[in-house]
Design an enzyme around this catalytic site. Sequence first.
Site, PDB file in Angstrom:
ATOM      1  N   ASP A  55       0.844  -1.184   0.000  1.00  0.00           N
ATOM      2  CA  ASP A  55       0.000   0.000   0.000  1.00  0.00           C
ATOM      3  C   ASP A  55       0.886   1.242   0.000  1.00  0.00           C
ATOM      4  OD1 ASP A  55      -2.457   1.333   0.014  1.00  0.00           O
ATOM      5  OD2 ASP A  55      -2.404   1.595   2.178  1.00  0.00           O
TER       6      ASP A  55
ATOM      7  N   TYR B 103       1.185   5.692  -0.559  1.00  0.00           N
ATOM      8  CA  TYR B 103       0.676   6.899   0.114  1.00  0.00           C
ATOM      9  C   TYR B 103       0.766   8.056  -0.868  1.00  0.00           C
ATOM     10  CZ  TYR B 103      -0.007   9.636   4.482  1.00  0.00           C
ATOM     11  OH  TYR B 103      -0.502  10.425   5.502  1.00  0.00           O
TER      12      TYR B 103
ATOM     13  N   HIS C 113      -4.363  13.999   0.673  1.00  0.00           N
ATOM     14  CA  HIS C 113      -4.595  13.191   1.875  1.00  0.00           C
ATOM     15  C   HIS C 113      -3.380  13.236   2.797  1.00  0.00           C
ATOM     16  CE1 HIS C 113      -5.640   9.811   4.478  1.00  0.00           C
ATOM     17  NE2 HIS C 113      -4.484   9.253   4.160  1.00  0.00           N
TER      18      HIS C 113
ATOM     19  N   ARG D 214       0.898  16.905  12.843  1.00  0.00           N
ATOM     20  CA  ARG D 214       2.189  17.583  12.971  1.00  0.00           C
ATOM     21  C   ARG D 214       2.116  19.078  12.687  1.00  0.00           C
ATOM     22  NH1 ARG D 214       3.313  12.861  10.324  1.00  0.00           N
ATOM     23  NH2 ARG D 214       3.269  13.908   8.298  1.00  0.00           N
TER      24      ARG D 214
ATOM     25  N   GLU E 220     -10.695   3.953   3.471  1.00  0.00           N
ATOM     26  CA  GLU E 220      -9.693   4.643   2.668  1.00  0.00           C
ATOM     27  C   GLU E 220     -10.009   4.401   1.203  1.00  0.00           C
ATOM     28  OE1 GLU E 220      -5.780   5.083   5.505  1.00  0.00           O
ATOM     29  OE2 GLU E 220      -5.729   3.571   3.914  1.00  0.00           O
TER      30      GLU E 220
ATOM     31  N   GLU F  38      -9.221   4.181  -2.386  1.00  0.00           N
ATOM     32  CA  GLU F  38      -7.988   3.968  -3.140  1.00  0.00           C
ATOM     33  C   GLU F  38      -8.271   3.256  -4.456  1.00  0.00           C
ATOM     34  OE1 GLU F  38      -4.625   2.400  -1.082  1.00  0.00           O
ATOM     35  OE2 GLU F  38      -5.420   2.866   0.921  1.00  0.00           O
TER      36      GLU F  38
ATOM     37  N   ASP G  59      -8.981   0.277   1.790  1.00  0.00           N
ATOM     38  CA  ASP G  59      -8.039  -0.241   2.789  1.00  0.00           C
ATOM     39  C   ASP G  59      -8.521   0.213   4.167  1.00  0.00           C
ATOM     40  OD1 ASP G  59      -5.816  -1.752   3.432  1.00  0.00           O
ATOM     41  OD2 ASP G  59      -4.508  -0.015   3.525  1.00  0.00           O
TER      42      ASP G  59
ATOM     43  N   ARG H 116      -7.975   3.619  13.150  1.00  0.00           N
ATOM     44  CA  ARG H 116      -7.145   4.793  13.421  1.00  0.00           C
ATOM     45  C   ARG H 116      -6.582   4.806  14.841  1.00  0.00           C
ATOM     46  NH1 ARG H 116      -5.961   6.398   8.334  1.00  0.00           N
ATOM     47  NH2 ARG H 116      -7.849   6.877   7.122  1.00  0.00           N
TER      48      ARG H 116
ATOM     49  N   GLN I 124      -3.819   2.212  15.140  1.00  0.00           N
ATOM     50  CA  GLN I 124      -2.649   2.683  14.396  1.00  0.00           C
ATOM     51  C   GLN I 124      -1.898   3.775  15.147  1.00  0.00           C
ATOM     52  OE1 GLN I 124      -3.465   3.703  10.341  1.00  0.00           O
ATOM     53  NE2 GLN I 124      -1.443   4.561   9.973  1.00  0.00           N
TER      54      GLN I 124
ATOM     55  N   TYR J 149       2.031   2.555  15.360  1.00  0.00           N
ATOM     56  CA  TYR J 149       2.747   2.784  14.105  1.00  0.00           C
ATOM     57  C   TYR J 149       4.173   3.294  14.277  1.00  0.00           C
ATOM     58  CZ  TYR J 149       2.491   7.921  13.867  1.00  0.00           C
ATOM     59  OH  TYR J 149       2.653   9.264  14.089  1.00  0.00           O
TER      60      TYR J 149
ATOM     61  N   LYS K 138      -4.140  -2.128   9.949  1.00  0.00           N
ATOM     62  CA  LYS K 138      -4.455  -2.224   8.532  1.00  0.00           C
ATOM     63  C   LYS K 138      -4.624  -3.659   8.033  1.00  0.00           C
ATOM     64  CE  LYS K 138      -4.328   2.108   7.163  1.00  0.00           C
ATOM     65  NZ  LYS K 138      -3.536   2.472   5.987  1.00  0.00           N
TER      66      LYS K 138
ATOM     67  N   THR L   1      -8.885  -5.623   3.606  1.00  0.00           N
ATOM     68  CA  THR L   1      -8.795  -4.716   2.464  1.00  0.00           C
ATOM     69  C   THR L   1      -9.767  -5.233   1.412  1.00  0.00           C
ATOM     70  OG1 THR L   1      -6.458  -4.231   2.885  1.00  0.00           O
ATOM     71  CG2 THR L   1      -7.291  -3.772   0.673  1.00  0.00           C
TER      72      THR L   1
ATOM     73  N   THR M 192      -4.807   6.628  -0.017  1.00  0.00           N
ATOM     74  CA  THR M 192      -6.076   7.350  -0.002  1.00  0.00           C
ATOM     75  C   THR M 192      -6.045   8.532  -0.953  1.00  0.00           C
ATOM     76  OG1 THR M 192      -6.346   6.728   2.306  1.00  0.00           O
ATOM     77  CG2 THR M 192      -7.766   8.481   1.489  1.00  0.00           C
TER      78      THR M 192
ATOM     79  N   GLU N 169     -10.097  12.561   7.746  1.00  0.00           N
ATOM     80  CA  GLU N 169     -10.016  13.924   7.212  1.00  0.00           C
ATOM     81  C   GLU N 169     -11.343  14.659   7.365  1.00  0.00           C
ATOM     82  OE1 GLU N 169      -7.784  14.357   3.313  1.00  0.00           O
ATOM     83  OE2 GLU N 169      -8.113  12.198   3.374  1.00  0.00           O
TER      84      GLU N 169
END
Length: 434
Positions: free
Chosen positions: A136, A138, A143, A152, A212, A214, A246, A250, A253, A257, A266, A270, A363, A377
């Site tokens: 997978d 990114y 996204h 962040r 997600e 995708e 996918d 959250r 994760q 992660y 994850k 899927t 995503t 989001e």
Amino acid sequence: MAPLKSWLQINAKSHFSLHNIPFGIISTPDTPEPHAAVAIGEYALDLQVFSQQNGFSALSIIQPHQKVFSEPTLNAFAALGRPIHRVVREYLQSVFLDNGPFPDVLEKNEQLRKAALLPLKDCKMHLPMFIHDYTDFYAGLNHAYNVGVLFRGPQNALQPNYKHLPVGYHGRASSVVVSSTPIRRPNGQILTNLAAEKKEPVFSECKKLDIELELGCFVCKPSQLGEPVRIEDAPEHLFGVVLLNDWSARDIQAWEYVPLGPFNAKNFGTTISAWVVLMDALEPFANAGMANDTELLPYLDEKDRKSNYAIDLSVSLTTSSGKTTNIGKTSAKNLLFSFPQMLAHHTIGGCPFNVGDLLGSGTISGESKNEKGCLLEQTDNGKTEITLEGGEKRKFLENGDTVTLTGVCGSEEGALVGFGDCVGRIDPAVQLSF
């Protein structure tokens, strides 16, 4: 493009127009063993029956390989390579073409029509490929930026490497399932008090289950250990595209992660759509994708080649009450990297690929709020709610919710190239006691 006219009655709004001819694996009450088919309008052309009853009599190049259509996956057909995929698809188009060159093959062959042309509603769909490995990526810039801002801030939203290479991680191939397979809410470790000085997780069912939106792309040509796939050769290694959801836990994760990335958050499921739209069917909709303001290293430089696609994507959510709400629309043009670039990067260190390996795009989101490809989001990580038809509200998915992804290329009625639905319903978590 001008629509191709078929002797078969096909709804002008069908995503399975004569311009498409996607491949999949079906079974029926009469033929319970999974085998190959193509979708055309509201029908499936059973390729096992079609080939066994001389449907390919006018296409000599496929005749030595007709047993591939009796296989339980498309891997053997995919392995024949894109030139074969191309001529088989074009031949099937010509068989269905009004005033086409082969009316005796199917149009005037009542026996074969009755045996091989089946209503889609009578077909059970199966996973189209045996998937050896799944990665997978990114590649959805909007996204990645939006999620980066959430965790962040805008100054550090994108990591320094993001525009230089297609970021990815290895997923779990064994939990890739075909559309309409229920998805069970996962259990795992989560933090209930994020502000606590001492971080102590609890064991819990996922509270922040997400989608997600995708695309997935299957590989049809293997590569060898230690031998990279060159960017100019990468398109010939790609078989076709599916919709891909996918599912993401959250809260699991967020705890697990660091430092190695997604794991149990994850790997529980899927979902992919059942019909594989071949790369040649997508070529008329080729698009440059998002502009990258960073100069890429030569092994990723596609120069002026257009390797993304103008696919209109949509997500809807149906609650257990039966009410359906469209919760997002976007375009596959919102990808910074293409599938050829993903493959070239994935193999640059010598990682080999097998026929049937799956690449996920990551995503796909647009810039506006109604173009977000996930609830993370849309709700600012659960800080706000979205309102559904009937007044129900959601921050994340609840048990009984059904998510449906759709995708289609083009707007000309009679010439649409779509994927069918990618559907999954959330079932309750396994109840465990220790």
